[in-house]
Design a protein around this motif. Structure first.
Motif, PDB file in Angstrom:
ATOM      1  N   GLU A 153      26.471   7.557 -31.658  1.00  0.00           N
ATOM      2  CA  GLU A 153      25.382   6.774 -32.242  1.00  0.00           C
ATOM      3  C   GLU A 153      24.409   6.425 -31.122  1.00  0.00           C
ATOM      4  O   GLU A 153      24.814   6.150 -29.995  1.00  0.00           O
ATOM      5  CB  GLU A 153      25.910   5.488 -32.882  1.00  0.00           C
ATOM      6  CG  GLU A 153      26.762   5.721 -34.122  1.00  0.00           C
ATOM      7  CD  GLU A 153      27.112   4.417 -34.824  1.00  0.00           C
ATOM      8  OE1 GLU A 153      26.218   3.775 -35.376  1.00  0.00           O
ATOM      9  OE2 GLU A 153      28.292   4.048 -34.810  1.00  0.00           O
ATOM     10  N   VAL A 154      23.129   6.439 -31.450  1.00  0.00           N
ATOM     11  CA  VAL A 154      22.116   6.124 -30.444  1.00  0.00           C
ATOM     12  C   VAL A 154      21.024   5.270 -31.078  1.00  0.00           C
ATOM     13  O   VAL A 154      20.675   5.451 -32.242  1.00  0.00           O
ATOM     14  CB  VAL A 154      21.515   7.417 -29.835  1.00  0.00           C
ATOM     15  CG1 VAL A 154      20.832   8.251 -30.889  1.00  0.00           C
ATOM     16  CG2 VAL A 154      20.559   7.098 -28.701  1.00  0.00           C
ATOM     17  N   TRP A 155      20.535   4.312 -30.304  1.00  0.00           N
ATOM     18  CA  TRP A 155      19.459   3.420 -30.714  1.00  0.00           C
ATOM     19  C   TRP A 155      18.241   3.738 -29.858  1.00  0.00           C
ATOM     20  O   TRP A 155      18.284   3.613 -28.630  1.00  0.00           O
ATOM     21  CB  TRP A 155      19.870   1.964 -30.515  1.00  0.00           C
ATOM     22  CG  TRP A 155      20.929   1.466 -31.468  1.00  0.00           C
ATOM     23  CD1 TRP A 155      20.728   0.637 -32.532  1.00  0.00           C
ATOM     24  CD2 TRP A 155      22.352   1.711 -31.410  1.00  0.00           C
ATOM     25  NE1 TRP A 155      21.938   0.359 -33.156  1.00  0.00           N
ATOM     26  CE2 TRP A 155      22.951   0.997 -32.487  1.00  0.00           C
ATOM     27  CE3 TRP A 155      23.178   2.467 -30.571  1.00  0.00           C
ATOM     28  CZ2 TRP A 155      24.305   1.019 -32.740  1.00  0.00           C
ATOM     29  CZ3 TRP A 155      24.534   2.500 -30.825  1.00  0.00           C
ATOM     30  CH2 TRP A 155      25.103   1.786 -31.907  1.00  0.00           C
ATOM     31  N   VAL A 156      17.138   4.171 -30.472  1.00  0.00           N
ATOM     32  CA  VAL A 156      15.953   4.626 -29.761  1.00  0.00           C
ATOM     33  C   VAL A 156      14.816   3.625 -29.951  1.00  0.00           C
ATOM     34  O   VAL A 156      14.519   3.217 -31.085  1.00  0.00           O
ATOM     35  CB  VAL A 156      15.504   6.016 -30.277  1.00  0.00           C
ATOM     36  CG1 VAL A 156      14.273   6.500 -29.517  1.00  0.00           C
ATOM     37  CG2 VAL A 156      16.645   7.022 -30.132  1.00  0.00           C
ATOM     38  N   ASN A 157      14.176   3.230 -28.844  1.00  0.00           N
ATOM     39  CA  ASN A 157      13.077   2.262 -28.953  1.00  0.00           C
ATOM     40  C   ASN A 157      11.758   2.955 -29.265  1.00  0.00           C
ATOM     41  O   ASN A 157      11.681   4.186 -29.371  1.00  0.00           O
ATOM     42  CB  ASN A 157      12.982   1.395 -27.690  1.00  0.00           C
ATOM     43  CG  ASN A 157      12.550   2.183 -26.461  1.00  0.00           C
ATOM     44  OD1 ASN A 157      12.052   3.305 -26.538  1.00  0.00           O
ATOM     45  ND2 ASN A 157      12.737   1.583 -25.290  1.00  0.00           N
ATOM     46  N   GLU A 158      10.688   2.173 -29.381  1.00  0.00           N
ATOM     47  CA  GLU A 158       9.392   2.718 -29.787  1.00  0.00           C
ATOM     48  C   GLU A 158       8.765   3.610 -28.721  1.00  0.00           C
ATOM     49  O   GLU A 158       7.838   4.365 -28.993  1.00  0.00           O
ATOM     50  CB  GLU A 158       8.434   1.585 -30.135  1.00  0.00           C
ATOM     51  CG  GLU A 158       8.136   0.641 -28.987  1.00  0.00           C
ATOM     52  CD  GLU A 158       7.203  -0.494 -29.383  1.00  0.00           C
ATOM     53  OE1 GLU A 158       6.779  -1.239 -28.475  1.00  0.00           O
ATOM     54  OE2 GLU A 158       6.905  -0.621 -30.575  1.00  0.00           O
ATOM     55  N   ASP A 159       9.310   3.552 -27.494  1.00  0.00           N
ATOM     56  CA  ASP A 159       8.816   4.415 -26.415  1.00  0.00           C
ATOM     57  C   ASP A 159       9.622   5.701 -26.297  1.00  0.00           C
ATOM     58  O   ASP A 159       9.498   6.437 -25.316  1.00  0.00           O
ATOM     59  CB  ASP A 159       8.847   3.659 -25.084  1.00  0.00           C
ATOM     60  CG  ASP A 159       7.889   2.484 -25.066  1.00  0.00           C
ATOM     61  OD1 ASP A 159       6.786   2.625 -25.628  1.00  0.00           O
ATOM     62  OD2 ASP A 159       8.241   1.430 -24.497  1.00  0.00           O
ATOM     63  N   ASP A 160      10.485   5.955 -27.265  1.00  0.00           N
ATOM     64  CA  ASP A 160      11.313   7.177 -27.333  1.00  0.00           C
ATOM     65  C   ASP A 160      12.459   7.199 -26.326  1.00  0.00           C
ATOM     66  O   ASP A 160      13.030   8.269 -26.072  1.00  0.00           O
ATOM     67  CB  ASP A 160      10.453   8.446 -27.139  1.00  0.00           C
ATOM     68  CG  ASP A 160       9.412   8.605 -28.219  1.00  0.00           C
ATOM     69  OD1 ASP A 160       9.654   8.131 -29.344  1.00  0.00           O
ATOM     70  OD2 ASP A 160       8.346   9.188 -27.946  1.00  0.00           O
ATOM     71  N   TYR A 161      12.827   6.045 -25.779  1.00  0.00           N
ATOM     72  CA  TYR A 161      13.972   5.992 -24.871  1.00  0.00           C
ATOM     73  C   TYR A 161      15.194   5.433 -25.602  1.00  0.00           C
ATOM     74  O   TYR A 161      15.072   4.465 -26.370  1.00  0.00           O
ATOM     75  CB  TYR A 161      13.684   5.089 -23.670  1.00  0.00           C
ATOM     76  CG  TYR A 161      12.763   5.681 -22.641  1.00  0.00           C
ATOM     77  CD1 TYR A 161      13.175   6.754 -21.850  1.00  0.00           C
ATOM     78  CD2 TYR A 161      11.485   5.160 -22.430  1.00  0.00           C
ATOM     79  CE1 TYR A 161      12.334   7.296 -20.892  1.00  0.00           C
ATOM     80  CE2 TYR A 161      10.636   5.699 -21.478  1.00  0.00           C
ATOM     81  CZ  TYR A 161      11.071   6.770 -20.709  1.00  0.00           C
ATOM     82  OH  TYR A 161      10.234   7.302 -19.765  1.00  0.00           O
TER      83      TYR A 161
END
Length: 314
Positions: free
Chosen positions: A245-253
Motif C-alpha cells: 500500500e502506498v500513500w501519494v501526496n499532491e507533489d507525486d511523492y
C-alpha cells in the motif's frame, strides 16, 4: 550473541528492502492526473499516478525515512518490533539509520537498546555501544561485509544472488513502486491523511510467481535454472505473496509505504514513512581501528570446527 542478534535483525530488514519485494518497473514517462481527486480512479489514472511517483522518487535518490518492521511471536527468535530512522539513499545504496525495538533486546537483557547502522558499498557497520566493546577487542563498531560473507559460505549462487542482487536492486523505494505497477489488482483506495498531509491511497498484491516474473533485476544475476530454484525455495518457505500500500501526496511523492509478507508463521509487516526527498545522504565508514570485522569471527569459528552454516546460528 548480542552481535549476532543485531546482525540478523539488520540483515533481515536490509534484504527485505533491497531484494524481497523489489522489481523492475515502468518507464513510460506518463504524468499523474487525478491524484487530488476524492473519487475512485480508473486503472489508467492509477497507473499514471504511480508511474509519476516512481519517476519522482527515482530522480530524488534519497530521503529521510522512519521504518517499523514487525514479526509475529510465532516466528520465535526473529519475532518482535524493530524501528529504524534516519536518511537513506538509492542508486547507490547508502544508509545512516538508528535502530530500536524489542527485536534487538528480546531475550537478551545485555543487548543495546539503540544501535546506529551505516550501509556503504554493500557493507553494514553497527555501533554496538561501549558496553559491547569489551567483547570485541575494545571496538564498538561491527562490520558485516555481505560480499565476503557470501564468498566465505562457499556458495557461488548465494554470492551471486547477494552481491549482484543488491547491486541491481539497490535500497530504492522507486523499485517498490515499480512492483506495485506490475500488480494485476492495483487499485485506488481513496483519500487519506498521513501525519496531517493530504494523500491518495493505493494498494496491490503480487503472488510469489508474479513478483519473480516482474523482477527484471533477477535476470541480471540468475540464470533460468537458478531462478527456478529460488522460486521453489520461496514457495517451500510458505510465503503466499506480497501486499503493498502506498500513500501519494499532491507533489507525486510517496509519503508512506506498507508492505506485508504472508507466511505460515504469520505476517511480517513493514511500514515506511518518507520525507525531505533529496536530503543529503553522505555516509562515511567508521575508522578501521574501531571496527570489529565479523568475517574474522567466522574464520575463527571455521578453524574451531563450528563452521559458518546454520548449525552455528549465523
Amino acid at each position: 550473541m548480542t552481535v549476532k542478534r543485531a546482525a540478523g535483525a539488520v540483515l533481515a530488514t536490509a534484504l527485505l528492502c533491497t531484494g524481497a519485494v523489489a522489481c523492475g518497473g515502468s518507464d513510460d514517462g506518463k504524468k499523474a492526473n487525478g491524484a487530488g481527486s476524492g473519487e475512485t480512479q480508473s486503472r489508467s489514472q492509477v497507473t499514471e499516478v504511480i508511474t509519476a511517483a516512481y519517476e519522482k522518487t527515482a530522480k530524488a535518490k534519497s530521503a529521510k525515512v522512519e521504518m517499523t518492521m514487525t514479526a509475529p511471536k510465532s516466528m520465535g527468535a526473529d519475532a518482535g518490533e524493530m524501528k529504524m530512522s534516519g536518511v537513506m539513499g538509492w542508486d547507490p545504496t547508502v544508509m545512516d539509520m538508528t535502530m530500536t525495538g524489542s527485536a534487538l533486546t528480546e531475550g537478551d537483557p545485555e543487548a543495546p537498546e539503540k544501535i546506529r547502522m551505516l550501509w556503504l558499498d554493500n557493507v553494514m557497520y553497527m555501533d554496538m555501544g561501549a558496553a559491547a566493546a569489551k567483547d570485541m577487542d575494545g571496538k564498538q563498531w561491527v562490520k558485516m561485509d555481505l560480499n565476503s560473507i557470501a564468498e566465505q559460505a562457499g556458495d557461488e549462487k548465494l554470492a551471486k544472488q547477494m552481491t549482484g542482487g543488491l547491486d541491481s536492486m539497490n535500497q530504492d523505494p522507486a523499485q517498490q513502486l515499480a512492483m506495485l505497477l506490475d500488480s494485476p489488482n492495483l487499485k485506488h483506495v481513496g483519500p487519506a491523511k498521513v501525519d496531517g498531509v493530504e494523500t491518495q491511497r493505493y494498494k496491490g498484491r503480487l503472488s510469489v510467481k508474479e513478483m519473480m516474473e516482474s523482477n527484471k533485476g533477477l535476470d541480471e544475476v540468475l540464470g533460468k535454472s537458478e531462478r527456478e530454484e529460488l522460486f521453489k525455495s520461496i514457495e517451500k518457505s510458505g510465503i503466499k505473496g506480497y501486499d503493498t500500500e502506498v500513500w501519494v501526496n499532491e507533489d507525486d511523492y510517496p509519503v508512506r509505504m506498507d508492505i506485508d509478507i504472508k507466511s505460515p508463521e504469520g505476517t511480517v509487516k513493514t511500514s515506511q514513512k518518507f520525507s525531505e526527498y533529496g536530503a543529503a545522504a553522505k555516509v562515511t565508514a567508521p575508522p578501521a581501528g574501531k571496527t570489529f570485522d565479523l568475517m574474522d569471527m567466522f574464520k575463527e569459528l571455521e578453524k574451531s570446527g563450528a563452521g559458518t552454516g546454520s548449525d552455528s546460528g549465523i
